[in-house]
Write an enzyme that holds these catalytic residues in place. Structure first.
Site, PDB file in Angstrom:
ATOM      1  N   GLU A 231      -0.194  -0.372   5.839  1.00 64.55           N
ATOM      2  CA  GLU A 231       0.829   0.239   6.686  1.00 64.55           C
ATOM      3  C   GLU A 231       0.729   1.753   6.699  1.00 64.55           C
ATOM      4  O   GLU A 231       0.854   2.394   7.740  1.00 64.55           O
ATOM      5  CB  GLU A 231       2.225  -0.197   6.205  1.00 64.55           C
ATOM      6  CG  GLU A 231       3.345   0.137   7.180  1.00 64.55           C
ATOM      7  CD  GLU A 231       3.904   1.540   7.032  1.00 64.55           C
ATOM      8  OE1 GLU A 231       4.583   2.011   7.964  1.00 64.55           O
ATOM      9  OE2 GLU A 231       3.666   2.186   5.984  1.00 64.55           O
ATOM     10  N   GLU A 232       0.499   2.354   5.530  1.00 62.80           N
ATOM     11  CA  GLU A 232       0.516   3.815   5.442  1.00 62.80           C
ATOM     12  C   GLU A 232      -0.662   4.462   6.169  1.00 62.80           C
ATOM     13  O   GLU A 232      -0.560   5.612   6.595  1.00 62.80           O
ATOM     14  CB  GLU A 232       0.519   4.256   3.973  1.00 62.80           C
ATOM     15  CG  GLU A 232       1.749   3.833   3.193  1.00 62.80           C
ATOM     16  CD  GLU A 232       3.033   4.524   3.641  1.00 62.80           C
ATOM     17  OE1 GLU A 232       3.001   5.279   4.631  1.00 62.80           O
ATOM     18  OE2 GLU A 232       4.070   4.297   2.995  1.00 62.80           O
TER      19      GLU A 232
ATOM     20  N   HIS B 177       6.557   9.829   0.620  1.00 61.36           N
ATOM     21  CA  HIS B 177       5.355  10.529   1.076  1.00 61.36           C
ATOM     22  C   HIS B 177       5.177  11.891   0.416  1.00 61.36           C
ATOM     23  O   HIS B 177       4.180  12.567   0.665  1.00 61.36           O
ATOM     24  CB  HIS B 177       5.336  10.721   2.606  1.00 61.36           C
ATOM     25  CG  HIS B 177       5.248   9.466   3.387  1.00 61.36           C
ATOM     26  ND1 HIS B 177       4.881   9.426   4.720  1.00 61.36           N
ATOM     27  CD2 HIS B 177       5.474   8.167   3.046  1.00 61.36           C
ATOM     28  CE1 HIS B 177       4.890   8.189   5.157  1.00 61.36           C
ATOM     29  NE2 HIS B 177       5.260   7.409   4.150  1.00 61.36           N
TER      30      HIS B 177
ATOM     31  N   ASP C  43       8.842   3.554  -1.329  1.00 61.16           N
ATOM     32  CA  ASP C  43       8.093   3.238  -0.105  1.00 61.16           C
ATOM     33  C   ASP C  43       6.720   2.688  -0.461  1.00 61.16           C
ATOM     34  O   ASP C  43       5.769   3.447  -0.588  1.00 61.16           O
ATOM     35  CB  ASP C  43       7.970   4.510   0.727  1.00 61.16           C
ATOM     36  CG  ASP C  43       7.252   4.299   2.048  1.00 61.16           C
ATOM     37  OD1 ASP C  43       7.227   3.153   2.538  1.00 61.16           O
ATOM     38  OD2 ASP C  43       6.717   5.281   2.592  1.00 61.16           O
TER      39      ASP C  43
ATOM     40  N   ASP D 149       0.845  -1.190   0.000  1.00 58.64           N
ATOM     41  CA  ASP D 149       0.000   0.000   0.000  1.00 58.64           C
ATOM     42  C   ASP D 149       0.882   1.243   0.000  1.00 58.64           C
ATOM     43  O   ASP D 149       2.061   1.196   0.369  1.00 58.64           O
ATOM     44  CB  ASP D 149      -0.951   0.006   1.185  1.00 58.64           C
ATOM     45  CG  ASP D 149      -0.242   0.233   2.513  1.00 58.64           C
ATOM     46  OD1 ASP D 149       0.696  -0.533   2.815  1.00 58.64           O
ATOM     47  OD2 ASP D 149      -0.617   1.174   3.256  1.00 58.64           O
TER      48      ASP D 149
END
Length: 448
Positions: A152-153, A418, A121, A90
């Site tokens: 996870e994010e 991000h 990531d 994810d």
């Protein structure tokens, strides 16, 4: 090493194709932004890829946050250890697409790097695991468990709950968390600490409602001004985080983080000073750090000549190893209540805390990985902290207290994870894959 290096180097074009396919999935675990089918499709892709890479069995397991965990196994030979290889498929939302130089969900090559959301990531780490496993093929003297998370994010805890509910799926001797990276491109680095988290939302109330700033401005207690003054007490004159009763003097004993490199990594504007008087390494890896994540108040556009009766802010307190996050959250609340001006009314909403993490560095797994990384990169390995939090590490440590947990991966500072224009250096994918394959070889031989 030559055989492993040659196999992985020859496999890099395939790795690029795989990463292109994987980045194309808009696998944000938030149906308000993208349909769940995107995450389901990504999970199925990862499952098929690991089966093709030699895992005996791979299943999709629905977790309690409605995400799919990809869990695969290849049993260990008799008496050999088992290694768990973690990643997540994810990704963060792309944000404002106008800030991207290319389409977020299309892998684009530019300036020697591969750009796209999740390229580093953490889809780059998924591909890295595949490279390492394919390079070894049947030459595996250890058991391998692969785990790729789907939420996870978003931090909704689905995999953590699954570990606690079905620990037999994850039992292993060494756990590789591939969700960090090197201090710089080509500089092999193992992450040994993670900061925890202790957030709060603070609200200040002073009036029954808005009043005219011309008629009442001055003696009327302005809630926004009170909040600003309150927030200013959380930094000293040098910019250091200060919270009453919280130790802010710890020091980092690992790799240095030069200020000029930090300025470049963080994108600090020319002429703007860094905050605080501590070294960068101390500040980001060893000491608490307070960030104001957001403020609720009247916006500039459309604001009226009125005094604000209420204002609130969301505060992010990062907590290093050595400080209990509950103690830190207690201290933050007490500080806010003690320093609010004009006896304004204060309400505090606490968010869930996350504990900091410190990895063991005295076991055979750490030694084997350090040797493998040194061999793959041709230079000594350093240890670093990470300012972010990975709650899964603490759940795994509590569930498997005898297991070694090691953090590494393809995400170095230039990746801009991000953020818009996230990218990965393919040399990092290749070198980390070589290191992981060598590690699996070394650990298997050391146990014979």
């Amino acid at each position: 090493m030559s055989d492993v290096r040659s196999a992985i180097s020859a496999d890099m074009p395939r790795a690029q194709r795989e990463l292109r396919e994987l980045v194309a999935f808009r696998s944000v675990h938030d149906e308000r932004q993208f349909p769940r089918e995107e995450c389901v499709a990504a999970a199925n892709w990862v499952r098929s890829a690991f089966l093709d890479a030699g895992m005996d069995s791979v299943e999709l397991i629905e977790t309690d946050d409605d995400s799919l965990a990809v869990v695969g196994h290849r049993p260990a030979p008799a008496g050999a250890p088992t290694v768990l290889l973690y990643s997540h498929y994810d990704v963060q939302p792309p944000g404002d697409r106008s800030l991207w130089d290319s389409e977020p969900f299309e892998l684009t090559e530019s300036r020697g790097r591969w750009f796209g959301r999740g390229a580093a990531d953490c889809k780059g780490n998924v591909v890295m695991h595949l490279l390492a496993l394919r390079a070894l093929g049947d030459d595996l003297a250890v058991g391998v468990t692969v785990v790729s998370e789907g939420s996870e994010e978003m931090g909704t805890g689905g995999l953590e709950a699954l570990v606690q509910a079905r620990p037999e799926l994850f039992e292993s001797d060494v756990i590789i968390i591939a969700d960090t990276g090197n201090a710089a491109v080509g500089r092999p680095t193992v992450t040994t600490t993670l900061r925890g988290i202790a957030n709060v939302v603070v609200r200040v109330d002073t009036l029954n409602g808005e009043v005219h700033s011309g008629m009442y401005g001055g003696p009327a207690p302005d809630a926004l001004a009170a909040l600003i003054q309150l927030l200013s007490t959380l930094r000293d004159e040098h910019g250091n985080t200060v919270v009453d009763g919280l130790d802010t003097s710890q020091v980092w004993d690992g790799i240095d983080y030069p200020a000029d490199r930090f300025r470049a990594d963080a994108g600090v504007l020319d002429g703007v000073d860094l905050a605080g008087s501590a070294s960068v390494a101390d500040a980001v890896w060893a000491r608490p750090a307070l960030t104001v994540l957001g403020i609720d108040c009247p916006p500039v556009v459309g604001s009226a000549a009125a005094i604000s009766p209420t204002a609130s802010a969301r505060l992010n307190l990062r907590v290093p190893p050595g400080i209990d996050p509950q103690t830190a959250q207690d201290a933050l609340e007490a500080h806010l209540r003690a320093h609010v001006p004009w006896s304004a009314r204060v309400s505090i909403e606490r968010e869930a805390i996350g504990s900091p993490f410190r990895a063991r560095t005295d076991g055979p797994g750490y030694a084997a990985l350090s040797d493998a990384m040194k061999e793959a990169f041709g230079t000594e390995v350093s240890s670093a902290g990470q300012g972010g939090s990975i709650p899964l590490c603490n759940v795994l440590a509590q569930t498997f207290p005898k297991a070694e947990i090691v953090l590494m991966g393809v995400e170095e500072p230039l990746c801009r994870i991000h953020a818009p224009n996230e990218s990965v250096d393919p040399r990092e994918i290749e070198n980390i894959a070589v290191a992981e394959a060598l590690f699996l070889q070394k650990l298997g031989r050391s146990d014979r």
